[in-house]
Design an enzyme around this catalytic site. Structure first.
Site, PDB file in Angstrom:
ATOM      1  N   HIS A 370       0.802  -1.228   0.000  1.00 22.57           N
ATOM      2  CA  HIS A 370       0.000   0.000   0.000  1.00 22.57           C
ATOM      3  C   HIS A 370       0.831   1.274   0.000  1.00 22.57           C
ATOM      4  O   HIS A 370       0.279   2.355   0.178  1.00 22.57           O
ATOM      5  CB  HIS A 370      -0.922   0.037   1.231  1.00 22.57           C
ATOM      6  CG  HIS A 370      -2.113  -0.856   1.134  1.00 22.57           C
ATOM      7  ND1 HIS A 370      -3.246  -0.524   0.415  1.00 22.57           N
ATOM      8  CD2 HIS A 370      -2.345  -2.080   1.650  1.00 22.57           C
ATOM      9  CE1 HIS A 370      -4.128  -1.513   0.516  1.00 22.57           C
ATOM     10  NE2 HIS A 370      -3.614  -2.461   1.261  1.00 22.57           N
ATOM     11  N   LYS A 560      -8.923  13.518   4.549  1.00 23.18           N
ATOM     12  CA  LYS A 560      -8.046  12.355   4.549  1.00 23.18           C
ATOM     13  C   LYS A 560      -7.024  12.549   5.658  1.00 23.18           C
ATOM     14  O   LYS A 560      -6.973  13.603   6.284  1.00 23.18           O
ATOM     15  CB  LYS A 560      -7.360  12.171   3.197  1.00 23.18           C
ATOM     16  CG  LYS A 560      -6.607  13.418   2.709  1.00 23.18           C
ATOM     17  CD  LYS A 560      -6.030  13.188   1.315  1.00 23.18           C
ATOM     18  CE  LYS A 560      -7.109  13.224   0.266  1.00 23.18           C
ATOM     19  NZ  LYS A 560      -7.156  12.029  -0.563  1.00 23.18           N
ATOM     20  N   ARG A 561      -6.227  11.522   5.903  1.00 23.51           N
ATOM     21  CA  ARG A 561      -5.185  11.613   6.915  1.00 23.51           C
ATOM     22  C   ARG A 561      -4.285  12.813   6.618  1.00 23.51           C
ATOM     23  O   ARG A 561      -3.953  13.088   5.475  1.00 23.51           O
ATOM     24  CB  ARG A 561      -4.384  10.310   6.916  1.00 23.51           C
ATOM     25  CG  ARG A 561      -3.303  10.203   7.945  1.00 23.51           C
ATOM     26  CD  ARG A 561      -2.858   8.745   8.069  1.00 23.51           C
ATOM     27  NE  ARG A 561      -2.645   8.111   6.772  1.00 23.51           N
ATOM     28  CZ  ARG A 561      -1.464   8.083   6.153  1.00 23.51           C
ATOM     29  NH1 ARG A 561      -0.410   8.647   6.698  1.00 23.51           N
ATOM     30  NH2 ARG A 561      -1.341   7.462   4.987  1.00 23.51           N
ATOM     31  N   LYS A 566       0.252  14.261   1.235  1.00 18.65           N
ATOM     32  CA  LYS A 566      -1.117  14.507   0.769  1.00 18.65           C
ATOM     33  C   LYS A 566      -1.366  15.988   0.519  1.00 18.65           C
ATOM     34  O   LYS A 566      -2.371  16.367  -0.067  1.00 18.65           O
ATOM     35  CB  LYS A 566      -2.125  13.941   1.764  1.00 18.65           C
ATOM     36  CG  LYS A 566      -2.051  12.406   1.855  1.00 18.65           C
ATOM     37  CD  LYS A 566      -3.057  11.846   2.832  1.00 18.65           C
ATOM     38  CE  LYS A 566      -2.931  10.333   2.975  1.00 18.65           C
ATOM     39  NZ  LYS A 566      -3.416   9.598   1.796  1.00 18.65           N
ATOM     40  N   THR A 668      -8.959   5.872  -2.200  1.00 20.13           N
ATOM     41  CA  THR A 668     -10.335   5.431  -2.449  1.00 20.13           C
ATOM     42  C   THR A 668     -11.309   6.590  -2.235  1.00 20.13           C
ATOM     43  O   THR A 668     -12.421   6.564  -2.760  1.00 20.13           O
ATOM     44  CB  THR A 668     -10.730   4.253  -1.534  1.00 20.13           C
ATOM     45  OG1 THR A 668     -10.460   4.594  -0.170  1.00 20.13           O
ATOM     46  CG2 THR A 668      -9.956   3.005  -1.904  1.00 20.13           C
ATOM     47  N   LYS A 672     -14.946   7.697  -4.174  1.00 19.08           N
ATOM     48  CA  LYS A 672     -16.220   7.965  -3.499  1.00 19.08           C
ATOM     49  C   LYS A 672     -16.772   9.336  -3.885  1.00 19.08           C
ATOM     50  O   LYS A 672     -17.976   9.488  -4.115  1.00 19.08           O
ATOM     51  CB  LYS A 672     -16.025   7.883  -1.990  1.00 19.08           C
ATOM     52  CG  LYS A 672     -15.655   6.500  -1.486  1.00 19.08           C
ATOM     53  CD  LYS A 672     -15.128   6.532  -0.071  1.00 19.08           C
ATOM     54  CE  LYS A 672     -14.534   5.187   0.317  1.00 19.08           C
ATOM     55  NZ  LYS A 672     -13.776   5.241   1.575  1.00 19.08           N
TER      56      LYS A 672
END
Length: 825
Positions: A370, A560-561, A566, A668, A672
């Site tokens: 991952h 998100k985290r 990110k 993911t 969504k």
């Protein structure tokens, strides 16, 4: 109600779930006999419990039927090992899967109760942290929906990672005690218990046939107790099982110490043992924290493998054929200790020879990687393994010896290749868990096309060359049942009305929506649903943060985290740039925006916490500036979890997927958002690439450096100072952050962010991508000014998301990796 109470208590304890009157009587019966409360004075919590226990009965019956069918058909079973399972609330999912929502709602209405209010009484299970756990939950749903014999294994955490609040603009962690009110969905299996051993020493000897045998003795033992959660599939008779392990001491207390009055010492072992399943991901900044995490990983792996072998031996005798009847998927490296543990069980406990055991092991396991980040590839200190799991370290050394022999044959004389491929990092004296998982598995898969290519070419090229065909791609997916049908019922109804209901189990059926993007009436209804979802999200944001936002504004969302790669920081830099343009009147025809950022920072990740604090400081400044607050709002959504996501995702217009190219494995959340009609602004990273290919270049906003350009820019000698020198807007944004504009009480509050960008070399290319990001955001504004054009593209995004169902992911795993077939029930 009195006559219903009388009928329920005098009648048989059996409910016809397709009859509202019978459901009423059943609810009252469960309220009295199971919950133990008078229906006349019961509140929403008691009614929720009664309903949950009633549905649990159906789960139990169908679960037994599935289990009998699995044994009767002797099916090949799939076991999914994961440290995280973010299942979300279960009540509405079960009702939707069983087709019972309408009947139950009618029955509750007649009793003066509201189903939606009851559903809110259920806590969000704190069994995970982020995408890893949400993916695992989606996969179990898809396995059940499509009748694959799948089982999940994890840990029964008493506390989640933490519950996040924002106090004085900063993240504060609180215990996430999700079990304080009990969990009506779980089945406690006290009879299913396995010993898990730690520490001790190894004794080797010759057995009666002259073979060398080893025993692991003088160990400290902990018992693993099974807790089962039933997983339903949509309109499916198959019930999957998620088995979670809870740690219990092998003895409750030391009677000798107790009798002496030393009560703390008497329960010391019990307290220490049971910390193993206490909390998700303990802080690993200390040696004790690292050791506890290592013990957690081995604890659930050992219990799971003992359970898997026990299941197998109920109907089979020869463990040399184990791999023909089971496949075990390792979700990331957290369960990688399963490789030496299965070897230990087969050799030390069941008496197989080394070569036999190794052949079975390598044919049984499959490993999902991952991450592409080197620092995220898990390793463990040799000294710690030697202390905690001495037998496993010996086995890992033996595996490595055989492995390196093969490497020498394949790459003769190439010592550097030998060093890189070894399971042991000699420089740091650590065991490389990803290497262990690769060597011990039949297949290794990445989770997006780009991710798998980079795994093969950049991260593990020598392994790919040595094991042709071992590395395969299975692009991630999400279950449309939770992430559209359940969380966005109005849009689901519109889609079903337009194209039928088959999309609920075959997402490719959404392609039939494409022509409706040109239907003005359909676009109008689509936009009305989006506005209603935005109004719901606005109410939620007000309840959670106190900020009032306009549902008519563009909802620009990044949840998100919190992590540097990110790039929530890049999002904030655009917000600050936009703020300055608005204040100076330099933004022509500005589109009102509400920027929502949410996510947790790991407790020990200080810079991520600084990014949260900066977000809150920027929000405080902008939201209280009357000159712009009608055109720009910023909100940090605290404690982001599945339940928050179910409200946030349907309300988004713009989905921020802006990680540095080459860092995000898949994502993911991006799937969504698009499935719920949000347009994506993102880099060519992870599954964004495949989303772009599916929805079309004109229906997504792509910006920034590609993976190859990032690599080349760094190779040439990237200088962040030069980027800033040539961009006055960027320089002003950075000056505002670092000069105390947003933190006047502490001018140098964000000096660490400045140091990371400049002294740290801007590792994640935030400054390098700034200008491209700003220009692309201007294109977003231009499109949003044309509601019809935006709606067309949003509808096409929904219509073209068929590839990104976890159903497709599971079918790919089943066919290409597991060799599993759907059950015949």
């Amino acid at each position: 109600m009195d006559h219903l109470v009388k009928e329920a208590l005098e009648g048989e304890f059996r409910v016809n779930m397709h009859d509202a009157d019978s459901i009423q009587r059943g609810l009252i019966s469960y309220m009295v006999r199971v919950v133990g409360h008078d229906p006349r004075s019961a509140g929403p919590r008691q009614w929720f419990m009664a309903l949950a226990y009633m549905v649990k009965g159906i789960l139990s019956e169908r679960g037994m039927g599935t289990s009998r069918a699995q044994y009767g058909q002797d099916t090949r079973r799939v076991y999914y090992l994961s440290m995280e399972f973010l299942t979300g609330r279960r009540l509405m999912k079960h009702l939707l899967d069983f087709g019972l929502e309408t009947n139950v709602r009618e029955a509750l209405d007649a009793l003066g109760q509201d189903l939606d209010e009851l559903a809110q009484q259920e806590p969000d299970p704190a069994l995970g942290n982020g995408g890893l756990g949400r993916l695992a939950a989606c996969f179990l749903d898809s396995m059940a929906t499509h009748r694959y014999p799948g089982h999940g294994y994890g840990i029964h955490y008493e506390f989640g990672m933490f519950s996040q609040t924002i106090e004085d603009g900063q993240q504060v962690e609180h215990p996430d005690n999700w079990l304080q009110g009990g969990n009506p969905w779980e089945f406690v299996r006290y009879s299913v218990s396995y010993p898990v051993r730690f520490n001790g020493r190894i004794v080797c000897f010759k057995d009666e046939s002259g073979r060398e045998r080893c025993e692991w003795v003088d160990t400290n033992n902990v018992n693993a107790i099974a807790y089962d959660l039933k997983v339903t599939g949509y309109d499916s008779p198959v019930i999957s099982n998620l088995r979670l392990w809870s740690a219990r001491a092998s003895t409750d207390f030391d009677l000798r110490f107790f009798n002496e009055g030393n009560y703390i010492e008497a329960v010391k072992d019990k307290t220490t043992s049971e910390t193993l399943s206490k909390v998700l991901y303990p802080m690993d900044s200390t040696v004790l924290g690292q050791e506890l995490r290592l013990k957690q990983e081995y604890f659930f792996v050992s219990a799971s493998l003992q359970d898997i072998i026990a299941r197998y031996l109920r109907v089979h005798e020869d463990l040399r054929l184990l791999h023909e009847k089971i496949a075990i998927q390792l979700n990331d490296t957290h369960p990688a200790l399963a490789v030496p543990e299965l070897m230990r069980l087969l050799i030390d406990v069941h008496g197989l020879e080394w070569d036999e055991a190794w052949s079975v092991t390598r044919e049984t396991f499959c490993y999902t990687n991952h991450t592409l980040l080197p620092e995220a590839l898990e390793t463990w200190p040799i000294g710690m393994l030697e202390h905690v799991l001495p037998r496993h370290l010996e086995i890992i050394y033996l595996i490595n010896h055989d492995h390196l022999q093969q490497v020498r044959f394949r790459f003769p004389g190439e010592m550097e290749v030998l060093r890189k491929m070894s399971l042991v990092d000699e420089n740091t004296q650590r065991i490389r868990m990803a290497h262990l998982a690769i060597v011990g598995s039949k297949r290794v898969n990445g989770v997006a096309a780009l991710h798998t290519r980079l795994l093969r070419e950049k991260v593990f090229p020598e392994f790919d060359e040595m094991y042709p065909g071992k590395f395969v791609n299975v692009t991630n997916g999400v279950t449309q049942r939770r992430w559209l049908l359940q969380c966005n019922p109005q849009l689901s109804d519109l889609i079903t009305e337009a194209v039928g209901a088959s999309w609920k189990s075959d997402l490719t059926a959404l392609h039939a929506l494409e022509p409706l993007a040109e239907d003005a009436a359909f676009r109008e209804r689509f936009n009305a649903i989006k506005l209603a979802n935005k109004a719901r999200l606005a109410d939620h944001l007000k309840e959670q943060t106190g900020y009032v936002v306009d549902p008519a504004s563009m909802f620009d969302v990044q949840v998100k985290r919190i992590h540097e790669y990110k790039r929530q920081l890049l999002n904030l830099m655009h917000v600050i740039h936009r703020y300055t343009l608005l204040r100076e009147g330099r933004l022509d025809d500005p589109v009102p925006r509400t920027v929502v950022i949410g996510g947790k920072a790991a407790p020990g990740y200080w810079l991520a916490k600084q990014i949260i604090r900066l977000t809150c400081d920027v929000a405080l400044t902008i939201n209280n500036d009357r000159a712009v607050s009608d055109r720009l709002k910023v909100v940090f959504l605290p404690n982001y979890n599945v339940s928050n996501a179910e409200i946030t995702i349907p309300g988004a217009n713009l989905s921020e997927q802006i990680s540095t190219a080459g860092t995000e494995a898949s994502g993911t959340g991006n799937m969504k958002f698009a499935l719920n009609g949000a347009l994506t602004i993102g880099t060519l990273d992870g599954a964004n690439i495949e989303i772009k290919e599916e929805v079309g270049d004109d229906n997504i906003f792509i910006f920034g450096l590609t993976t190859e350009q990032v690599t080349e820019t760094k190779r040439r000698g990237y200088n962040p100072w030069k980027v800033v020198e040539h961009d006055a807007d960027l320089k002003r944004v950075l000056d505002m952050i670092t000069s105390g504009f947003f933190s006047p009480q502490q001018v140098n509050r964000y000096s660490a962010i400045r140091d990371t960008l400049f002294d740290g070399g801007d590792q994640y290319m935030v400054l390098a991508d700034f200008r491209s990001y700003i220009e692309t955001q201007a294109k977003v504004d231009a499109l949003y000014r044309d509601p019809d054009a935006w709606a067309r593209k949003a509808i096409l995004n929904v219509a073209r998301m068929g590839l990104f169902s976890s159903d497709r992911s599971i079918q790919t795993y089943a066919k290409e990796i597991w060799g599993a077939e759907p059950m015949d029930i």
